[in-house]
Design a protein around this motif. Structure first.
Motif, PDB file in Angstrom:
ATOM      1  N   ASP A 175       0.818  -1.216   0.000  1.00  0.00           N
ATOM      2  CA  ASP A 175       0.000   0.000   0.000  1.00  0.00           C
ATOM      3  C   ASP A 175       0.856   1.272   0.000  1.00  0.00           C
ATOM      4  O   ASP A 175       0.422   2.305  -0.503  1.00  0.00           O
ATOM      5  CB  ASP A 175      -0.999  -0.008   1.170  1.00  0.00           C
ATOM      6  N   GLY A 176       2.062   1.185   0.532  1.00  0.00           N
ATOM      7  CA  GLY A 176       2.952   2.355   0.556  1.00  0.00           C
ATOM      8  C   GLY A 176       3.358   2.825  -0.833  1.00  0.00           C
ATOM      9  O   GLY A 176       3.713   3.987  -1.017  1.00  0.00           O
ATOM     10  N   ALA A 177       3.258   1.932  -1.814  1.00  0.00           N
ATOM     11  CA  ALA A 177       3.705   2.280  -3.168  1.00  0.00           C
ATOM     12  C   ALA A 177       2.554   2.761  -4.050  1.00  0.00           C
ATOM     13  O   ALA A 177       2.773   3.184  -5.185  1.00  0.00           O
ATOM     14  CB  ALA A 177       4.364   1.068  -3.820  1.00  0.00           C
ATOM     15  N   ILE A 178       1.318   2.675  -3.541  1.00  0.00           N
ATOM     16  CA  ILE A 178       0.152   2.970  -4.396  1.00  0.00           C
ATOM     17  C   ILE A 178      -0.683   4.115  -3.816  1.00  0.00           C
ATOM     18  O   ILE A 178      -1.073   4.079  -2.654  1.00  0.00           O
ATOM     19  CB  ILE A 178      -0.747   1.721  -4.557  1.00  0.00           C
ATOM     20  N   THR A 179      -0.941   5.104  -4.646  1.00  0.00           N
ATOM     21  CA  THR A 179      -1.868   6.177  -4.269  1.00  0.00           C
ATOM     22  C   THR A 179      -3.137   5.982  -5.083  1.00  0.00           C
ATOM     23  O   THR A 179      -3.051   5.719  -6.286  1.00  0.00           O
ATOM     24  CB  THR A 179      -1.278   7.557  -4.658  1.00  0.00           C
ATOM     25  N   MET A 180      -4.292   6.118  -4.445  1.00  0.00           N
ATOM     26  CA  MET A 180      -5.534   5.929  -5.184  1.00  0.00           C
ATOM     27  C   MET A 180      -6.154   7.266  -5.557  1.00  0.00           C
ATOM     28  O   MET A 180      -6.129   8.200  -4.758  1.00  0.00           O
ATOM     29  CB  MET A 180      -6.520   5.127  -4.349  1.00  0.00           C
ATOM     30  N   LEU A 181      -6.710   7.315  -6.748  1.00  0.00           N
ATOM     31  CA  LEU A 181      -7.315   8.563  -7.201  1.00  0.00           C
ATOM     32  C   LEU A 181      -8.641   8.258  -7.893  1.00  0.00           C
ATOM     33  O   LEU A 181      -8.681   7.507  -8.872  1.00  0.00           O
ATOM     34  CB  LEU A 181      -6.370   9.266  -8.190  1.00  0.00           C
ATOM     35  N   GLU A 182      -9.717   8.871  -7.363  1.00  0.00           N
ATOM     36  CA  GLU A 182     -11.020   8.731  -8.020  1.00  0.00           C
ATOM     37  C   GLU A 182     -11.114   9.833  -9.065  1.00  0.00           C
ATOM     38  O   GLU A 182     -11.182  11.018  -8.717  1.00  0.00           O
ATOM     39  CB  GLU A 182     -12.134   8.866  -6.969  1.00  0.00           C
ATOM     40  N   ALA A 183     -11.067   9.457 -10.321  1.00  0.00           N
ATOM     41  CA  ALA A 183     -11.099  10.458 -11.397  1.00  0.00           C
ATOM     42  C   ALA A 183     -11.525   9.781 -12.682  1.00  0.00           C
ATOM     43  O   ALA A 183     -11.473   8.550 -12.804  1.00  0.00           O
ATOM     44  CB  ALA A 183      -9.710  11.079 -11.591  1.00  0.00           C
ATOM     45  N   SER A 184     -11.949  10.609 -13.648  1.00  0.00           N
ATOM     46  CA  SER A 184     -12.302  10.067 -14.951  1.00  0.00           C
ATOM     47  C   SER A 184     -11.066   9.998 -15.838  1.00  0.00           C
ATOM     48  O   SER A 184     -10.280  10.945 -15.885  1.00  0.00           O
ATOM     49  CB  SER A 184     -13.361  10.931 -15.630  1.00  0.00           C
ATOM     50  N   MET A 185     -10.949   8.902 -16.563  1.00  0.00           N
ATOM     51  CA  MET A 185      -9.826   8.766 -17.501  1.00  0.00           C
ATOM     52  C   MET A 185      -9.904   9.807 -18.604  1.00  0.00           C
ATOM     53  O   MET A 185      -8.942  10.051 -19.307  1.00  0.00           O
ATOM     54  CB  MET A 185      -9.816   7.352 -18.102  1.00  0.00           C
ATOM     55  N   GLU A 186     -11.082  10.414 -18.756  1.00  0.00           N
ATOM     56  CA  GLU A 186     -11.241  11.412 -19.811  1.00  0.00           C
ATOM     57  C   GLU A 186     -10.788  12.787 -19.372  1.00  0.00           C
ATOM     58  O   GLU A 186     -10.733  13.717 -20.171  1.00  0.00           O
ATOM     59  CB  GLU A 186     -12.716  11.482 -20.235  1.00  0.00           C
ATOM     60  N   ASP A 187     -10.520  12.933 -18.081  1.00  0.00           N
ATOM     61  CA  ASP A 187     -10.172  14.258 -17.567  1.00  0.00           C
ATOM     62  C   ASP A 187      -9.218  14.072 -16.395  1.00  0.00           C
ATOM     63  O   ASP A 187      -9.555  14.341 -15.248  1.00  0.00           O
ATOM     64  CB  ASP A 187     -11.476  14.962 -17.126  1.00  0.00           C
ATOM     65  N   LEU A 188      -8.014  13.622 -16.703  1.00  0.00           N
ATOM     66  CA  LEU A 188      -7.065  13.264 -15.645  1.00  0.00           C
ATOM     67  C   LEU A 188      -6.354  14.506 -15.114  1.00  0.00           C
ATOM     68  O   LEU A 188      -5.837  15.309 -15.896  1.00  0.00           O
ATOM     69  CB  LEU A 188      -6.051  12.239 -16.184  1.00  0.00           C
ATOM     70  N   PRO A 189      -6.336  14.656 -13.793  1.00  0.00           N
ATOM     71  CA  PRO A 189      -5.808  15.896 -13.215  1.00  0.00           C
ATOM     72  C   PRO A 189      -4.286  15.865 -13.036  1.00  0.00           C
ATOM     73  O   PRO A 189      -3.784  16.188 -11.970  1.00  0.00           O
ATOM     74  CB  PRO A 189      -6.523  15.941 -11.856  1.00  0.00           C
ATOM     75  N   PHE A 190      -3.563  15.474 -14.080  1.00  0.00           N
ATOM     76  CA  PHE A 190      -2.101  15.393 -13.980  1.00  0.00           C
ATOM     77  C   PHE A 190      -1.458  16.439 -14.886  1.00  0.00           C
ATOM     78  O   PHE A 190      -1.985  16.747 -15.949  1.00  0.00           O
ATOM     79  CB  PHE A 190      -1.598  14.009 -14.434  1.00  0.00           C
TER      80      PHE A 190
END
Ligand code: SAH
Length: 249
Positions: free
Chosen positions: A87-102
């Motif tokens: 779990d230390g290596a994974i951050t979870m993000l609830e987002a749409s693949m059509e509008d990625l906040p990166f």
């Protein structure tokens, strides 16, 4: 009862929500030629309950952002990642693949198994290119025709479900047109469908039907999923998932 809720109930207990396997992931990692000597930043888009994220976190020195639009899948991923000690290596993000906040150029690897069809392959791979660092790698699986021709029954079914379905050469041309340099392609083998996906799905379908004996929506879901399984079994020489690996050109 709400159909989306039922689909979540059906798929959440499964370790994956589409075909794939450890072996296939390993093969894709090899084909991608990932530089394992340094920490990699990876986005797993449409991660579901995290089959790929958890495996990649265990295998590589990686910082993974697992993205999905359904929070129950991310909750499940979180529990599974904890149980696997990654779990230390994974951050979870609830987002749409059509509008990625990166921001642009953030990732060494964009990984996406069995999910890009939700926005369409051509649109998805085009939109995600900007996320990759120079020479970053895209690893994406997509439903693919295995031959130029096929029986009408399977052609009609998939063209109705997903008009973008095509042969691998067409998908590879789309990658090139979007600005990638294709590195390789292979099709998922039979056990990735049967043992890893359909057999566990059949167990879940029977349990769902059992829990909701009065629900017409459940009957429809179960029937349509069983029809898809039967068609795939009948026509597996004509259609499978392709795994596509390409670098940002
Ligand atoms: N990659 C996982 C899950 C594949 S199923 C695996 O191989 O097991 C497809 C996933 O895409 C589901 O988890 C679904 O919730 C997610 N999804 C569907 N539409 C999405 C969207 N617009 N944005 C982000 N995720 C989406």
């Amino acid at each position: 009862m709400d159909e989306l809720k039922l689909l979540v109930e059906l798929y959440r207990p499964m370790s994956r929500q589409g075909p794939g396997s450890h072996r296939t992931l390993e093969r894709a990692v090899d084909l991608a030629g990932l530089d394992c000597s340094r920490r990699l930043r990876i986005a797993d888009i449409g991660c579901g309950t995290g089959a790929a994220s958890i495996e990649l976190a265990g295998r590589l020195d990686a910082e993974i952002v697992a993205v999905d639009s359904l929070s129950p899948f991310l909750d499940e991923l979180n529990e599974r990642a904890q149980a696997a000690g990654v779990d230390g290596a994974i951050t979870m993000l609830e987002a749409s693949m059509e509008d990625l906040p990166f921001e642009n150029g953030q990732f060494d690897v964009i990984w996406s198994e069995g999910a890009v069809y939700n926005m369409g392959f051509a649109a998805g791979v085009s939109a995600w290119l900007r996320l990759l660092k120079p020479e970053g790698v895209l690893v994406v699986s997509e439903i693919t025709w295995l031959t130029a021709d096929r029986p009408a029954e399977i052609d009609d079914f998939w063209t109705g479900e997903y008009p973008e379905i095509d042969v691998a050469s067409a998908k590879i041309a789309q990658l090139e047109n979007a600005g990638y340099s294709p590195r390789g392609y292979f099709t998922l083998p039979e056990p990735d469908w049967e043992e890893e996906f359909y057999e566990p799905l059949e167990v879940q379908l029977a349990e769902l039907a059992d829990r909701h004996q009065e629900s017409a929506t459940v009957s429809e879901i179960v029937e349509s999923q069983r029809r898809e399984i039967a068609l795939q079994r009948r026509y597996r020489d004509y259609v499978s998932y392709g795994m596509y690996v390409a670098t940002a050109a």
